[in-house]
Design an enzyme around this catalytic site. Structure first.
Site, PDB file in Angstrom:
ATOM      1  N   ASP A 110      26.811  15.911 -49.615  1.00 45.08           N
ATOM      2  CA  ASP A 110      26.987  17.579 -49.528  1.00 45.08           C
ATOM      3  C   ASP A 110      26.920  18.298 -50.760  1.00 45.08           C
ATOM      4  OD1 ASP A 110      26.902  17.715 -46.752  1.00 45.08           O
ATOM      5  OD2 ASP A 110      29.093  17.771 -46.414  1.00 45.08           O
ATOM      6  N   ALA A 116      37.797  25.606 -46.645  1.00 46.84           N
ATOM      7  CA  ALA A 116      38.218  26.442 -45.564  1.00 46.84           C
ATOM      8  C   ALA A 116      39.045  25.616 -44.473  1.00 46.84           C
ATOM      9  CB  ALA A 116      37.587  27.473 -44.866  1.00 46.84           C
ATOM     10  N   PHE A 117      38.445  24.446 -44.140  1.00 47.87           N
ATOM     11  CA  PHE A 117      38.847  23.736 -43.118  1.00 47.87           C
ATOM     12  C   PHE A 117      40.219  22.658 -43.429  1.00 47.87           C
ATOM     13  CE2 PHE A 117      38.697  19.329 -41.019  1.00 47.87           C
ATOM     14  CZ  PHE A 117      38.731  19.928 -39.638  1.00 47.87           C
TER      15      PHE A 117
END
Length: 322
Positions: A70, A189-190
């Site tokens: 990613d 955020a997770f």
């Protein structure tokens, strides 16, 4: 006219070097002209001339193939943002949430690309504007995953004020605030306790980091609304803004940041029509069958006196019905 693919990879990893060699060979045999881009593309926040220089030649490409995780895809996104050229990610990392294909499927991905057998999915980004004390014109940037305002020094909390559409909402001391797109909801955020947002949710998420406050819960605003996060005058420390973990700018006390849904989406080449739910289960190895269901089917957990042969018949009937 020849077709062109630009490859972005993590050149320092042995598996990336091997994948690059195979990708170039497969793409060339499929009739593509191949260009390589393995530089670190990160520009300073708001340095649009550097961004324009990095994107030279991208618009002539049919797609940008990314070999990596990613982080490499976020790096490649700096090339394609605003160009309309789709990204095709081949995962060489751990989770690879943004990638479309795995390393073992590289040849298949090239064949699908050559046949133009793919769908283009658009993912919203966040537009970011930074207002610094003494500067009349804001500095602007964007983020695919998130824009994070964090304390610049670890020993003290940063004091921030939160507003939505110009209306004050709350203020508190914290380690920082994450403002995330739906795409980024499974990233920073997770890990901070925010909810997972499906990609088609057209909103922007805000998650406070270790806030010292009674009301400091995740928030989601719609596509026409704007967050404002201000580093308050009473804050004992300044802050720093980071977009996608790459582009950053210092935020002195008195600065404020505005974040809203961006006007220019990023485009991804998708080879599989699998729904996001399946991707979520696969990438996070989620247990779709609970331990209670598994335990109930084990013979050692059945109550004394149960007819095992009778239970087996019922299990077979249940499987047929399923």
């Amino acid at each position: 006219m020849s077709r062109r693919v630009l490859i972005v990879t993590h050149g320092g990893r042995p598996e990336a070097v091997a994948a690059l060699s195979e990708a170039v060979r497969e793409l060339t045999e499929a009739g593509f002209e191949v260009a390589l881009h393995d530089d670190d593309l990160a520009e300073s926040f708001g340095d649009h001339m550097a961004a324009a220089r990095a994107r030279e030649g991208v618009t002539e490409s049919e797609a940008v193939m990314v070999l990596g995780g990613d982080g490499t895809i976020l790096r490649a996104a700096e090339l394609t943002h605003g160009t309309g050229v789709p990204l095709l990610g081949v995962n060489l990392g751990h989770v690879g949430f943004l990638a479309e294909s795995e390393r073992d499927d590289l040849r298949h991905a090239v064949r699908r690309l050559a046949a133009r057998d793919y769908e283009v999915e658009e993912r919203a980004v966040a537009d970011v504007a930074v207002h610094l004390p003494g500067e009349e014109t804001p500095r602007t940037g964007w983020a695919l995953n998130e824009a994070t305002v964090e304390k610049a020094r670890r020993e003290r909390m940063v004091e921030v004020g939160i507003a939505v559409d110009g209306r004050p909402l709350s203020s508190f001391g914290c380690d920082g605030v994450v403002m995330s797109t739906a795409t980024g909801s499974t990233a920073h955020a997770f890990s901070a306790g925010g909810p997972v947002m499906w990609p088609e949710v057209d909103g922007v998420l805000l998650v406070p980091l270790s806030a010292h406050a009674l009301f400091a819960r995740p928030l989601v605003i719609g596509p026409r609304s704007t967050y404002t996060v201000k580093v308050l005058e009473r804050s004992p420390v300044p802050a720093v803004l980071t977009c996608d973990g790459r582009r950053r700018i210092d935020l002195p006390v008195g600065s404020w940041v505005e974040v809203r849904r961006g006007a220019l989406p990023l485009r991804f080449a998708r080879l599989s029509p699998a729904p996001f739910t399946d991707r979520l289960v696969s990438k996070f190895s989620l247990p779709v069958v609970g331990w209670r269901e598994l335990a109930a089917k084990r013979p050692e957990h059945r109550a004394p006196g149960h007819d095992a042969e009778h239970d087996a018949e019922h299990d077979a009937e249940d499987e047929k019905e399923a």
